[in-house]
Design a protein around this motif. Structure first.
Motif, PDB file in Angstrom:
ATOM      1  N   PRO A  67       0.775  -1.215   0.112  1.00 43.16           N
ATOM      2  CA  PRO A  67       0.041   0.007  -0.048  1.00 43.16           C
ATOM      3  C   PRO A  67       0.818   1.225  -0.069  1.00 43.16           C
ATOM      4  O   PRO A  67       0.328   2.417  -0.282  1.00 43.16           O
ATOM      5  CB  PRO A  67      -0.721  -0.046   1.211  1.00 43.16           C
ATOM      6  CG  PRO A  67      -0.808  -1.498   1.755  1.00 43.16           C
ATOM      7  CD  PRO A  67       0.462  -2.182   1.243  1.00 43.16           C
ATOM      8  N   GLY A  68       2.146   1.297   0.250  1.00 45.37           N
ATOM      9  CA  GLY A  68       3.238   2.331   0.430  1.00 45.37           C
ATOM     10  C   GLY A  68       3.557   2.849  -0.900  1.00 45.37           C
ATOM     11  O   GLY A  68       4.393   3.728  -0.873  1.00 45.37           O
ATOM     12  N   ARG A  69       3.418   1.710  -1.914  1.00 46.80           N
ATOM     13  CA  ARG A  69       4.029   1.977  -3.178  1.00 46.80           C
ATOM     14  C   ARG A  69       3.354   3.558  -3.708  1.00 46.80           C
ATOM     15  O   ARG A  69       2.240   3.835  -3.465  1.00 46.80           O
ATOM     16  CB  ARG A  69       3.924   0.938  -4.085  1.00 46.80           C
ATOM     17  CG  ARG A  69       4.244  -0.275  -3.628  1.00 46.80           C
ATOM     18  CD  ARG A  69       5.733  -0.731  -4.461  1.00 46.80           C
ATOM     19  NE  ARG A  69       5.780  -0.671  -5.756  1.00 46.80           N
ATOM     20  CZ  ARG A  69       6.916  -0.666  -6.214  1.00 46.80           C
ATOM     21  NH1 ARG A  69       8.062  -0.671  -5.526  1.00 46.80           N
ATOM     22  NH2 ARG A  69       6.845  -0.687  -7.533  1.00 46.80           N
ATOM     23  N   VAL A  70       4.050   4.232  -4.682  1.00 47.93           N
ATOM     24  CA  VAL A  70       3.617   5.292  -5.053  1.00 47.93           C
ATOM     25  C   VAL A  70       2.145   5.225  -5.677  1.00 47.93           C
ATOM     26  O   VAL A  70       1.485   6.113  -5.780  1.00 47.93           O
ATOM     27  CB  VAL A  70       4.837   6.011  -6.030  1.00 47.93           C
ATOM     28  CG1 VAL A  70       3.873   7.320  -6.712  1.00 47.93           C
ATOM     29  CG2 VAL A  70       6.141   6.491  -5.147  1.00 47.93           C
ATOM     30  N   VAL A  71       2.235   4.250  -6.504  1.00 46.91           N
ATOM     31  CA  VAL A  71       0.848   4.010  -7.074  1.00 46.91           C
ATOM     32  C   VAL A  71       0.667   2.585  -6.452  1.00 46.91           C
ATOM     33  O   VAL A  71       0.955   1.625  -6.363  1.00 46.91           O
ATOM     34  CB  VAL A  71       0.945   3.670  -8.571  1.00 46.91           C
ATOM     35  CG1 VAL A  71      -0.341   3.166  -9.155  1.00 46.91           C
ATOM     36  CG2 VAL A  71       1.304   4.904  -9.315  1.00 46.91           C
ATOM     37  N   ALA A  72      -0.388   2.758  -5.410  1.00 50.41           N
ATOM     38  CA  ALA A  72      -0.765   1.724  -4.297  1.00 50.41           C
ATOM     39  C   ALA A  72      -1.144   0.587  -5.119  1.00 50.41           C
ATOM     40  O   ALA A  72      -1.950   0.614  -6.080  1.00 50.41           O
ATOM     41  CB  ALA A  72      -1.635   2.560  -3.400  1.00 50.41           C
ATOM     42  N   ALA A  73      -0.604  -0.522  -4.633  1.00 47.72           N
ATOM     43  CA  ALA A  73      -1.120  -1.734  -5.335  1.00 47.72           C
ATOM     44  C   ALA A  73      -2.498  -2.208  -4.671  1.00 47.72           C
ATOM     45  O   ALA A  73      -2.794  -1.767  -3.361  1.00 47.72           O
ATOM     46  CB  ALA A  73       0.015  -2.788  -4.861  1.00 47.72           C
ATOM     47  N   PRO A  74      -3.431  -3.059  -5.380  1.00 45.05           N
ATOM     48  CA  PRO A  74      -4.550  -3.278  -4.519  1.00 45.05           C
ATOM     49  C   PRO A  74      -4.032  -4.161  -3.409  1.00 45.05           C
ATOM     50  O   PRO A  74      -2.890  -4.932  -2.937  1.00 45.05           O
ATOM     51  CB  PRO A  74      -5.176  -4.398  -5.732  1.00 45.05           C
ATOM     52  CG  PRO A  74      -3.778  -4.663  -6.428  1.00 45.05           C
ATOM     53  CD  PRO A  74      -2.876  -3.663  -6.502  1.00 45.05           C
ATOM     54  N   ARG A  75      -4.991  -4.202  -2.451  1.00 50.49           N
ATOM     55  CA  ARG A  75      -4.761  -4.983  -1.015  1.00 50.49           C
ATOM     56  C   ARG A  75      -4.682  -6.683  -1.542  1.00 50.49           C
ATOM     57  O   ARG A  75      -5.794  -6.951  -2.245  1.00 50.49           O
ATOM     58  CB  ARG A  75      -5.842  -4.767  -0.056  1.00 50.49           C
ATOM     59  CG  ARG A  75      -5.416  -5.070   1.134  1.00 50.49           C
ATOM     60  CD  ARG A  75      -6.289  -4.282   2.238  1.00 50.49           C
ATOM     61  NE  ARG A  75      -5.653  -3.911   3.394  1.00 50.49           N
ATOM     62  CZ  ARG A  75      -4.436  -3.368   3.662  1.00 50.49           C
ATOM     63  NH1 ARG A  75      -3.559  -3.265   2.824  1.00 50.49           N
ATOM     64  NH2 ARG A  75      -4.217  -2.819   4.847  1.00 50.49           N
TER      65      ARG A  75
END
Length: 87
Positions: A67-75
């Motif tokens: 979730p902290g990625r610049v373009v948040a990944a799906p949970r």
């Protein structure tokens, strides 16, 4: 001036890098954050495994990092993470 040139100009002004080097750094950073979720999960799993981490700890850490990625990944659930790594 397009957005890309504005970014290059900003990096040149704030770092002192020459324009060609600033453009290369920007491309490297953009490529890093353009990495697909599956590729990121596999790469990080292998990295953490190299340092002796166990799967339970690895999958918990990946679930926190995504979730902290610049373009948040799906949970993703732990099961989904395992499927990415092991198929």
């Amino acid at each position: 001036m397009n957005a890309e040139q504005a970014l290059i100009d900003h990096v040149v002004a704030t770092t002192g890098l020459p324009p060609a080097e600033a453009a290369r750094v920007i491309e490297d950073v953009a490529a890093y954050f353009d990495e697909p979720v599956e590729t990121y999960v596999r790469r990080r799993h292998a990295q953490l495994k190299t340092y002796g981490a166990k799967n339970d700890a690895i999958f918990a850490r990946l679930a926190e990092e995504l979730p902290g990625r610049v373009v948040a990944a799906p949970r993703l659930t732990e099961r989904q993470l395992r499927r990415i790594v092991y198929g």
